[in-house]
Design an enzyme around this catalytic site. Structure first.
Site, PDB file in Angstrom:
ATOM      1  N   ASN A 195      -7.531   5.328  -2.760  1.00 18.59           N
ATOM      2  CA  ASN A 195      -7.238   4.134  -1.993  1.00 18.59           C
ATOM      3  C   ASN A 195      -6.932   3.010  -2.962  1.00 18.59           C
ATOM      4  O   ASN A 195      -7.682   2.775  -3.912  1.00 18.59           O
ATOM      5  CB  ASN A 195      -8.445   3.787  -1.110  1.00 18.59           C
ATOM      6  N   HIS A 231      -2.889   0.600   6.793  1.00 18.99           N
ATOM      7  CA  HIS A 231      -3.068   0.717   5.345  1.00 18.99           C
ATOM      8  C   HIS A 231      -2.857   2.178   4.937  1.00 18.99           C
ATOM      9  O   HIS A 231      -3.518   3.073   5.453  1.00 18.99           O
ATOM     10  CB  HIS A 231      -4.465   0.249   4.941  1.00 18.99           C
ATOM     11  N   CYS A 287       0.811  -1.215   0.000  1.00 20.45           N
ATOM     12  CA  CYS A 287       0.000   0.000   0.000  1.00 20.45           C
ATOM     13  C   CYS A 287       0.846   1.269   0.000  1.00 20.45           C
ATOM     14  O   CYS A 287       0.463   2.263  -0.617  1.00 20.45           O
ATOM     15  CB  CYS A 287      -0.995  -0.004   1.151  1.00 20.45           C
TER      16      CYS A 287
END
Length: 167
Positions: free
Chosen positions: A165, A150, A55
């Site tokens: 995202n 994250h 991420c």
């Protein structure tokens, strides 16, 4: 050279083999083929989907609007930071270092990479600290956020905020 949404110029640090743009197809089965799908509405907006626990990598590339970094770049910075910390602490009290083996990188790795591009990343633990620092969130152009281990990006493009995202 880096000429993304923040201007300026700096050397790029590789390319991502996992990069993908929002130009890909998509949409629900049976959907009207003439209607723009979620993935095709903003073809000018760069967006990488997450692979593994990478991420931080996708967060940075989404922020910079291009495949500026790959896993190797993040691992090299991790190694540099880990070596510096080993020297400072003589190897005592270190945990996993600045990255886990599954691909999760900590904030220091991202800060170093952004600094090498001439960008500054300020850390805030909660929104009340913005006012203390004299910042107005509406005047910012991007945020790197972390929720439940994250990393993801919120980016203002053409006056509109986008949640980039990677999940």
């Amino acid at each position: 050279p880096y000429t993304g949404p923040f201007g300026g110029a700096a050397a790029t640090a590789g390319t991502s083999s996992t990069a993908s743009s929002a130009e890909g197809g998509g949409g629900a089965a049976g959907a009207d083929p003439e209607a723009p799908s979620e993935d095709r509405r903003h073809t000018w907006l760069y967006h990488e989907r997450q692979v593994g626990a990478m991420c931080a990598l996708h967060c940075l590339n989404n922020l910079l609007q291009g495949p500026y970094f790959d896993e190797t770049c993040l691992r090299e910075v991790t190694k540099e930071l880990d070596q510096q910390e080993q020297e400072l602490t003589e190897g005592l009290g270190l945990d996993e270092g600045n990255a886990r083996t599954d691909g999760y990188f900590n904030v220091q790795v991202m800060q170093v990479l952004l600094a090498r591009l001439g960008l500054e990343m300020e850390l805030f633990r909660n929104p009340s600290s913005w006012a203390t620092a004299g910042l107005d969130p509406s005047e910012e152009v991007a945020f790197i956020l972390n929720r439940r281990l994250h990393w993801f990006t919120a980016l203002k493009v053409r006056g509109q905020w986008f949640d980039l995202n990677s999940r």
